[in-house]
Design a protein around this motif. Structure first.
Motif, PDB file in Angstrom:
ATOM      1  N   TYR A 144      30.561  52.617  41.280  1.00 40.09           N
ATOM      2  CA  TYR A 144      32.033  52.439  40.917  1.00 40.09           C
ATOM      3  C   TYR A 144      32.362  52.727  39.394  1.00 40.09           C
ATOM      4  O   TYR A 144      33.359  53.549  39.258  1.00 40.09           O
ATOM      5  CB  TYR A 144      32.400  50.939  41.103  1.00 40.09           C
ATOM      6  N   LEU A 145      31.403  52.398  38.627  1.00 46.47           N
ATOM      7  CA  LEU A 145      31.645  52.522  37.253  1.00 46.47           C
ATOM      8  C   LEU A 145      31.702  54.092  36.759  1.00 46.47           C
ATOM      9  O   LEU A 145      32.447  54.638  35.850  1.00 46.47           O
ATOM     10  CB  LEU A 145      30.453  52.087  36.321  1.00 46.47           C
ATOM     11  N   PHE A 149      37.723  50.644  51.891  1.00 42.99           N
ATOM     12  CA  PHE A 149      36.660  50.070  52.500  1.00 42.99           C
ATOM     13  C   PHE A 149      35.312  49.820  51.279  1.00 42.99           C
ATOM     14  O   PHE A 149      34.880  48.869  51.508  1.00 42.99           O
ATOM     15  CB  PHE A 149      35.987  51.072  53.631  1.00 42.99           C
ATOM     16  N   GLY A 150      35.545  50.765  50.598  1.00 43.54           N
ATOM     17  CA  GLY A 150      34.546  50.609  49.269  1.00 43.54           C
ATOM     18  C   GLY A 150      34.634  49.260  48.612  1.00 43.54           C
ATOM     19  O   GLY A 150      33.650  48.418  48.434  1.00 43.54           O
ATOM     20  N   ASP A 151      36.142  48.920  48.470  1.00 42.89           N
ATOM     21  CA  ASP A 151      36.333  47.500  47.514  1.00 42.89           C
ATOM     22  C   ASP A 151      35.839  46.494  48.627  1.00 42.89           C
ATOM     23  O   ASP A 151      35.059  45.555  47.913  1.00 42.89           O
ATOM     24  CB  ASP A 151      37.849  47.607  47.677  1.00 42.89           C
ATOM     25  N   TRP A 152      36.010  46.538  49.867  1.00 34.78           N
ATOM     26  CA  TRP A 152      35.616  45.257  50.793  1.00 34.78           C
ATOM     27  C   TRP A 152      34.242  45.312  50.846  1.00 34.78           C
ATOM     28  O   TRP A 152      33.742  44.168  50.860  1.00 34.78           O
ATOM     29  CB  TRP A 152      36.327  45.500  51.995  1.00 34.78           C
ATOM     30  N   ALA A 153      33.454  46.689  50.875  1.00 31.21           N
ATOM     31  CA  ALA A 153      32.065  46.138  50.788  1.00 31.21           C
ATOM     32  C   ALA A 153      31.482  45.681  49.723  1.00 31.21           C
ATOM     33  O   ALA A 153      30.405  44.717  49.715  1.00 31.21           O
ATOM     34  CB  ALA A 153      31.529  47.881  50.900  1.00 31.21           C
ATOM     35  N   LEU A 154      32.166  45.912  48.346  1.00 27.04           N
ATOM     36  CA  LEU A 154      31.869  45.369  47.222  1.00 27.04           C
ATOM     37  C   LEU A 154      32.038  43.799  47.254  1.00 27.04           C
ATOM     38  O   LEU A 154      31.327  42.948  46.653  1.00 27.04           O
ATOM     39  CB  LEU A 154      32.329  45.786  45.895  1.00 27.04           C
ATOM     40  N   ARG A 155      32.980  43.628  47.738  1.00 29.72           N
ATOM     41  CA  ARG A 155      33.650  41.820  47.548  1.00 29.72           C
ATOM     42  C   ARG A 155      32.784  41.266  48.557  1.00 29.72           C
ATOM     43  O   ARG A 155      32.056  40.251  48.064  1.00 29.72           O
ATOM     44  CB  ARG A 155      35.068  41.883  48.340  1.00 29.72           C
ATOM     45  N   PHE A 156      32.336  41.835  49.881  1.00 32.05           N
ATOM     46  CA  PHE A 156      31.484  41.165  50.541  1.00 32.05           C
ATOM     47  C   PHE A 156      29.879  40.923  50.147  1.00 32.05           C
ATOM     48  O   PHE A 156      29.334  39.823  50.416  1.00 32.05           O
ATOM     49  CB  PHE A 156      31.443  41.541  52.162  1.00 32.05           C
ATOM     50  N   LEU A 157      29.496  41.991  49.416  1.00 33.42           N
ATOM     51  CA  LEU A 157      28.391  42.038  48.740  1.00 33.42           C
ATOM     52  C   LEU A 157      28.206  40.798  47.654  1.00 33.42           C
ATOM     53  O   LEU A 157      27.236  40.192  47.722  1.00 33.42           O
ATOM     54  CB  LEU A 157      28.176  43.523  48.044  1.00 33.42           C
ATOM     55  N   GLU A 200      37.766  47.003  36.361  1.00 32.92           N
ATOM     56  CA  GLU A 200      37.244  46.750  37.707  1.00 32.92           C
ATOM     57  C   GLU A 200      35.850  46.703  37.930  1.00 32.92           C
ATOM     58  O   GLU A 200      35.101  45.672  38.345  1.00 32.92           O
ATOM     59  CB  GLU A 200      38.035  47.208  38.893  1.00 32.92           C
ATOM     60  N   PRO A 201      35.279  47.831  37.603  1.00 34.52           N
ATOM     61  CA  PRO A 201      33.984  48.151  38.108  1.00 34.52           C
ATOM     62  C   PRO A 201      33.187  47.059  37.140  1.00 34.52           C
ATOM     63  O   PRO A 201      31.984  46.361  37.727  1.00 34.52           O
ATOM     64  CB  PRO A 201      33.717  49.666  37.630  1.00 34.52           C
ATOM     65  N   LEU A 202      33.465  46.889  35.860  1.00 35.57           N
ATOM     66  CA  LEU A 202      32.690  45.705  34.982  1.00 35.57           C
ATOM     67  C   LEU A 202      32.839  44.280  35.646  1.00 35.57           C
ATOM     68  O   LEU A 202      31.889  43.707  35.521  1.00 35.57           O
ATOM     69  CB  LEU A 202      33.286  45.947  33.653  1.00 35.57           C
ATOM     70  N   PRO A 215      27.212  62.551  40.083  1.00 37.13           N
ATOM     71  CA  PRO A 215      26.160  61.334  39.908  1.00 37.13           C
ATOM     72  C   PRO A 215      26.620  60.168  40.669  1.00 37.13           C
ATOM     73  O   PRO A 215      25.878  59.499  41.186  1.00 37.13           O
ATOM     74  CB  PRO A 215      26.064  61.133  38.419  1.00 37.13           C
ATOM     75  N   TYR A 216      28.036  59.856  40.626  1.00 36.31           N
ATOM     76  CA  TYR A 216      28.517  58.331  41.248  1.00 36.31           C
ATOM     77  C   TYR A 216      28.199  58.638  42.875  1.00 36.31           C
ATOM     78  O   TYR A 216      28.061  57.645  43.500  1.00 36.31           O
ATOM     79  CB  TYR A 216      29.837  58.409  40.723  1.00 36.31           C
TER      80      TYR A 216
END
Lengths: 314, 200
Positions: free
Chosen positions: B164-165, B47-55, B174-176, B115-116
């Motif tokens: 993510y980083l 879900f996190g990956d897809w949130a970032l992708r759609f963002l 990936e985060p970069l 922190p993350y």
């Protein structure tokens, strides 16, 4: 899947043969049951080569994690930083013949063949908890022999205060070594008294069979009271030294991964808590397990660190 | 011949179904116990990956409009933005309900030390008002302030990348990559903004 057990989980007794056989049957049926869901390359369902290996001391009477979970979820950065991808990538690694170079403060240095090492060190099975620094855990029936017994045969000198292990460096096969995620080759180490502790294990198999490549074949270390990254895989060099080895993760982030890396719920990783752990193979509705100090092996190993500030020497 | 309106409505339905597909696949895998050794992590990261992708996709639409000089990308802004929020919400819910088992004790112990996780919560809090004010009605009643408020999505993109980083141990690729994509998209917007300012 795992039943929560009380904190004194270790049984120092050798498990009864009948119990051993019964558990084997359990593992077998569990493996067969899940075979339908398994990727075909993940499992040799039938326990093989080492099924007659006796249970050794310090083996815990715990329900073990399903073999395909242990074999399908590995941190093996030499191949990939993805825990699933390392399974297929590690297939190309040739694990026989295999030599181990012994050097440093030792009377009998040299290059030893793995089969000769195995001849000198009778195998046993040890069921240990395994706790990753990423806050997940599993219970694995390892096949191996006490590290200390092996090290003694090489006759370390009185100058040997530490022992350093090195993983194979072969970027042709170990494709992860082509990028500099870590300083290759992977190096780990133990203080001599830690290495001599009877819990520290040299491992060559699991689940009654040889180690799958992705789990560190043909020879890896298992130090059950420390975070998993101490348990170095595919060992080709063992060096005895006077000075503390610079370990791979320490070099990568000294403030995050210390030399000792003892499992300790009281000392959080700088970026996450270590007080709980996700037990592999449990359902999505199972809460995390409370992490035990020294991964539950405190009774056996806490004395190694008496007087040491464990938040400083993490 | 289909009317233009019907054509766009049909395309929107297709895009909607496509955008929902990762959710359906992950849910199906969860029901059939096919999420692997660490099912919560698979759901959580999925879900996190897809949130970032759609963002990223959502942030790319306006630059795409500017570069292509076509107006159609704007039609998908709301839907894609809401999907980014939907996946972020699922990511958040998996964390609270499954990973922490709704335990306040676990929340108190794990969240402040991390922190993350804090950065992730901040990202979610940034996206929340954007989702709430995404309706046409809100857009009208907020007027110019709506645009200002919704420029927060760039901040959310950056905090999401940092989230993510800060999570990964050694492999920052990936985060970069996400941080790079978001930075480039942001740079395009800034460049366009300055150009307009100098022209007028």
């Amino acid at each position: 899947m795992l039943i929560k057990t009380k904190s004194d989980v270790l049984s120092s007794e050798i498990t009864d043969r009948a119990v051993f056989e019964a558990r084997r049957e359990f593992i077998k049926s569990a493996t067969v049951l899940s075979a339908g869901l398994m990727m075909p390359d993940l499992g040799q369902a039938e326990p093989g080569k080492y099924k007659e290996v006796p249970i050794g001391p310090y083996s815990a009477t715990l329900p073990v994690t399903a073999r395909e979970d242990v074999a399908g979820y590995t941190n093996y950065y030499e191949f990939s930083t993805n825990k699933q991808d390392s399974t297929a990538l590690a297939k190309g690694l040739k694990t026989s013949p295999w030599n181990v170079e012994i050097s440093g403060e030792v009377e009998k240095p040299g290059v030893y063949q793995l089969e000769d090492i195995l001849k000198d060190n009778p195998l046993q099975e040890r069921i240990y908890r395994f706790r990753c620094v990423e806050a997940w855990s599993m219970v694995v029936p390892w096949i191996g022999f006490p590290l200390g017994e092996m090290l003694k045969r090489f006759k370390p000198t009185s100058k040997a205060r530490f022992v350093e292990f090195t993983t194979l460096f072969n970027p042709d096969v170990m494709v992860g070594q082509r990028s500099s995620v870590l300083a290759w080759p992977y190096v780990e180490g133990l203080r001599m008294d830690e290495a001599m502790h009877p819990l520290a294990l040299m491992v060559t198999g699991m689940y009654g069979d040889e180690l799958p490549n992705q789990n560190g074949a043909p020879l890896r270390l298992i130090v059950p009271w420390k975070y998993g990254f101490k348990s170095i895989k595919a060992i080709v060099k063992i060096r005895f030294s006077e000075t503390m080895p610079e370990t791979a993760w320490y070099k990568s982030a000294p403030s995050e991964y210390g030399f000792y890396a003892n499992v300790n719920p009281e000392v959080p990783h700088p970026r996450w808590s270590q007080s709980r752990e996700r037990v592999l193979g449990s359902s999505i509705f199972t809460p995390k397990r409370t992490t035990e100090k020294f991964n539950g092996y405190g009774e056996q190993v806490a004395s190694l660190y008496s007087g040491m500030d464990l938040s400083k020497y993490f | 011949m289909l009317s233009l309106k019907t054509k766009w409505a049909a395309i929107k339905v297709i895009v909607f179904v496509l955008a929902l597909t990762p959710f359906l696949l992950l849910t199906k895998a969860a029901i059939y116990d096919q999420l692997g050794a660490n099912p919560i992590e698979t759901l959580h990261f999925g879900f996190g990956d897809w949130a970032l992708r759609f963002l990223c996709i959502g942030l790319a639409l306006t630059p795409l409009k500017i570069i292509s000089k076509q107006s159609w990308p704007t039609r998908f802004r709301r839907m894609i933005g809401l999907f980014a929020f939907f996946y972020a919400l699922m990511h958040f819910l998996v964390f609270i309900v499954l990973d922490l088992s709704l335990s306040w004790e676990a929340f108190k112990d794990e969240v402040p030390k991390s922190p993350y996780i804090l950065m992730g919560l901040l990202t979610f809090l940034l996206l929340l008002p954007l989702a709430v004010t995404s309706t046409k009605k809100m857009q009208k009643s907020l007027g110019r302030r709506w645009l200002k408020l919704h420029s927060l999505v760039y901040v959310a993109g950056l905090t999401a990348s940092i989230h993510y980083l800060w999570l990964v141990k050694a492999d920052y690729s990936e985060p970069l990559l996400y941080a790079g994509i978001i930075s480039v998209l942001l740079a395009i917007r800034i460049a366009v903004y300055w150009r307009k300012k100098y022209k007028t």
